[in-house]
Write a protein that holds these residues in place. Structure first.
Motif, short mmCIF file in Angstrom:
data_model
loop_
_atom_site.label_atom_id
_atom_site.label_comp_id
_atom_site.label_asym_id
_atom_site.label_seq_id
_atom_site.Cartn_x
_atom_site.Cartn_y
_atom_site.Cartn_z
N ALA A 58 47.78 -59.33 29.47
CA ALA A 58 48.59 -58.50 28.56
C ALA A 58 47.96 -58.43 27.18
O ALA A 58 47.93 -57.35 26.56
N SER A 59 47.45 -59.54 26.69
CA SER A 59 46.82 -59.53 25.36
C SER A 59 45.54 -58.71 25.35
O SER A 59 45.24 -58.03 24.37
N ILE A 60 44.78 -58.75 26.46
CA ILE A 60 43.56 -57.94 26.55
C ILE A 60 43.91 -56.45 26.59
O ILE A 60 43.27 -55.61 25.94
N ALA A 61 44.97 -56.13 27.35
CA ALA A 61 45.39 -54.73 27.42
C ALA A 61 45.84 -54.23 26.05
O ALA A 61 45.52 -53.10 25.64
N TRP A 62 46.57 -55.07 25.32
CA TRP A 62 47.03 -54.69 23.98
C TRP A 62 45.85 -54.50 23.02
O TRP A 62 45.78 -53.51 22.29
N ALA A 63 44.89 -55.43 23.05
CA ALA A 63 43.72 -55.34 22.18
C ALA A 63 42.90 -54.09 22.52
O ALA A 63 42.38 -53.41 21.61
N SER A 64 42.78 -53.78 23.80
CA SER A 64 42.03 -52.58 24.20
C SER A 64 42.73 -51.32 23.71
O SER A 64 42.08 -50.38 23.23
N PHE A 65 44.06 -51.30 23.82
CA PHE A 65 44.82 -50.14 23.36
C PHE A 65 44.66 -49.94 21.86
O PHE A 65 44.42 -48.82 21.39
N ILE A 66 44.79 -51.02 21.09
CA ILE A 66 44.64 -50.92 19.64
C ILE A 66 43.24 -50.47 19.26
O ILE A 66 43.04 -49.63 18.37
N THR A 67 42.24 -50.98 19.94
CA THR A 67 40.86 -50.60 19.66
C THR A 67 40.63 -49.12 19.94
O THR A 67 39.99 -48.41 19.14
N GLY A 72 39.92 -43.59 18.20
CA GLY A 72 40.44 -42.23 18.19
C GLY A 72 40.72 -41.73 16.79
O GLY A 72 40.46 -40.57 16.47
N GLY A 73 41.24 -42.62 15.93
CA GLY A 73 41.49 -42.24 14.55
C GLY A 73 40.20 -41.91 13.81
O GLY A 73 40.16 -40.95 13.02
N ALA A 74 39.15 -42.69 14.06
CA ALA A 74 37.86 -42.43 13.41
C ALA A 74 37.27 -41.10 13.86
O ALA A 74 36.74 -40.33 13.05
N ILE A 75 37.38 -40.82 15.17
CA ILE A 75 36.88 -39.54 15.69
C ILE A 75 37.69 -38.38 15.12
O ILE A 75 37.14 -37.34 14.74
N ASN A 76 39.00 -38.57 15.04
CA ASN A 76 39.86 -37.52 14.48
C ASN A 76 39.48 -37.19 13.04
O ASN A 76 39.39 -36.02 12.66
N ARG A 77 39.26 -38.24 12.23
CA ARG A 77 38.86 -38.00 10.82
C ARG A 77 37.51 -37.32 10.74
O ARG A 77 37.28 -36.47 9.87
N ARG A 78 36.59 -37.70 11.63
CA ARG A 78 35.26 -37.10 11.61
C ARG A 78 35.33 -35.61 11.95
O ARG A 78 34.70 -34.78 11.29
N VAL A 79 36.11 -35.26 12.98
CA VAL A 79 36.23 -33.86 13.39
C VAL A 79 36.98 -33.05 12.32
O VAL A 79 36.61 -31.92 12.00
N ALA A 80 38.04 -33.66 11.77
CA ALA A 80 38.89 -32.93 10.83
C ALA A 80 38.23 -32.72 9.47
O ALA A 80 38.35 -31.65 8.86
N PHE A 81 37.52 -33.75 8.98
CA PHE A 81 37.05 -33.71 7.59
C PHE A 81 35.54 -33.78 7.44
O PHE A 81 35.04 -33.71 6.33
N GLY A 82 34.80 -33.93 8.52
CA GLY A 82 33.35 -33.91 8.44
C GLY A 82 32.76 -35.17 7.85
O GLY A 82 33.46 -36.15 7.56
N LEU A 83 31.46 -35.12 7.66
CA LEU A 83 30.75 -36.25 7.07
C LEU A 83 31.03 -36.33 5.57
O LEU A 83 31.25 -35.30 4.93
N PRO A 84 31.01 -37.52 5.00
CA PRO A 84 31.26 -37.64 3.56
C PRO A 84 30.09 -37.09 2.74
O PRO A 84 28.94 -37.13 3.17
N ARG A 85 30.41 -36.57 1.58
CA ARG A 85 29.36 -36.14 0.66
C ARG A 85 28.92 -37.34 -0.18
O ARG A 85 29.64 -38.33 -0.30
N GLU A 86 27.75 -37.23 -0.75
CA GLU A 86 27.23 -38.31 -1.59
C GLU A 86 27.93 -38.27 -2.96
O GLU A 86 28.01 -37.22 -3.60
N VAL A 87 28.45 -39.41 -3.38
CA VAL A 87 29.15 -39.52 -4.66
C VAL A 87 28.43 -40.51 -5.55
O VAL A 87 28.21 -41.67 -5.18
N ASP A 88 28.04 -40.05 -6.73
CA ASP A 88 27.41 -40.90 -7.75
C ASP A 88 28.23 -40.71 -9.03
O ASP A 88 28.13 -39.68 -9.69
N LEU A 89 29.04 -41.72 -9.36
CA LEU A 89 29.96 -41.57 -10.49
C LEU A 89 29.25 -41.24 -11.79
O LEU A 89 29.81 -40.55 -12.65
N SER A 90 28.05 -41.74 -11.96
CA SER A 90 27.32 -41.46 -13.21
C SER A 90 26.94 -39.99 -13.33
O SER A 90 26.63 -39.51 -14.43
#
Length: 365
Positions: A58-67, A72-90
């Protein structure tokens, strides 16, 4: 923090020890985090439990589900918002409308201290005066000619803008029947039309930047659900949200190097909504400006686009409009969303509540 902001004495939700947001934050760093989730089956194995025991499986199944959810969240952000642009505060030139006080002032001062160049546009003087890296420009963003003039000055004084944060807003807090035409026009011009003016003025500069740019749009959950005594404000924020989504679609095709961030907070503890009471401190806690500022700054720093909603219910507010109409009415009554503005005082009331004589500040030489 702004010096003219005095909280109503009856408001205590800002220091409430427990809210649903706090519980979710704790869960996200414990049982809902893959690292912690995988520690649980390892602990069972450390107790010499066989792999095929129900607790371990049960704990392995839960850990696999959370992972899988995190992946899925990382893929969703990548598809929705693309790669980050380079930011140099200066090298960043950040334009903030309505940055003389409240949330805008917090963001401006933080970026100024961190080495970015910040231009603040506001009709009011900056509460704390100009600080390191922050330059003030008097500008009524509801006047397109003033915006165009100030844009030329910024380009001449500071360089090509790379970040635009549309934060300026006003709240009248009146019923539609009690507003005159001039007030309606002023509200819509400041809360909605100003976004068009600043985007038309500054977007070409962001498009010229080799590193791309970032546009931050300040909306509100009120734009999704509306509220009594906020007809003008709700209409403007609904328009701002639609503007952001349409602009994002356009830029995705024409200028993929520009990132867009939509911010839809709930009730903020700023002078803009002074006197408004939250209906439920557990489910709908009042949001501190510093918390919103941290989220916006982190998003801009990352170079990614995104949608920021806080507190928790703001991230799920779209589902409200999916409910049957009758259920929506019941939810509105239970939540008190249409009752909150009855105690509204506003920015002028907050300023009037200040002591006539400010305490003397003693600074060391």
């Amino acid at each position: 923090m702004p010096t003219d902001f005095i909280r109503p004495p009856q408001r205590d939700s800002w220091f409430a020890p427990l809210s649903i947001d706090l519980l979710v934050k704790v869960l996200n760093t414990t049982f809902l985090h893959p690292f912690v989730a995988w520690i649980i089956p390892l602990c069972f194995r450390a107790q010499n439990l066989p792999w095929d025991t129900p607790r371990v499986l049960a704990s392995i199944a839960w850990a696999s589900f959370i992972t899988l959810c995190w992946i899925g969240g990382a893929i969703n952000r990548r598809v929705a918002f693309g790669l980050p642009r380079e930011v140099d505060l200066s090298e960043e030139v950040i334009v903030i409308t309505g940055g003389a006080s409240g949330l805008g002032l917090l963001i401006a001062e933080v970026y100024g201290m961190r080495g970015a160049t910040v231009a603040v546009l506001d009709v009011a003087e900056m509460e704390n005066g100009e600080s390191r890296g922050v330059k003030y420009y008097r500008c009524d963003v509801s006047d397109k000619d003033q915006v165009a003039r100030v844009a030329r000055e910024i380009e001449k004084d500071l360089g090509t803008p790379t970040v635009l944060i549309n934060n300026a807003a006003i709240v009248l807090g009146k019923r539609l029947l009690d507003m005159d035409m001039a007030e309606i026009q002023r509200s819509l011009a400041t809360n909605l039309l100003s976004h068009f003016y600043t985007l038309k003025t500054f977007l070409p500069a962001l498009a010229r930047s080799e590193r791309g740019g970032t546009i931050v749009t300040m909306s509100s959950v009120i734009g999704h659900v509306g509220a009594a005594q906020l007809t003008d404000y709700a209409a403007a924020k609904a328009g701002v949200t639609a503007l952001h989504k349409s602009l994002t679609a356009e830029l995705r095709e024409s200028h993929p190097q520009i990132r867009t961030i939509l911010v839809t907070p709930g009730q903020l503890s700023t002078p803009l909504f002074y006197g408004v009471q939250t209906p439920n401190a557990f489910l709908a806690p009042v949001v501190e400006p510093v918390d919103v500022a941290k989220e916006i700054i982190a998003a801009v720093d990352s170079g990614r686009g995104g949608i920021l909603g806080m507190p928790l219910y703001a991230r799920w507010i779209d589902w409200f409009n999916v409910l049957p109409a009758g259920v929506q009415v019941v939810v509105r009554r239970l939540s008190g969303v249409d009752e909150g503005m009855k105690t509204f005082i506003g920015r002028r009331g907050a300023a009037a509540a200040r002591p006539e004589k400010e305490p003397t500040l003693i600074r060391p030489f």
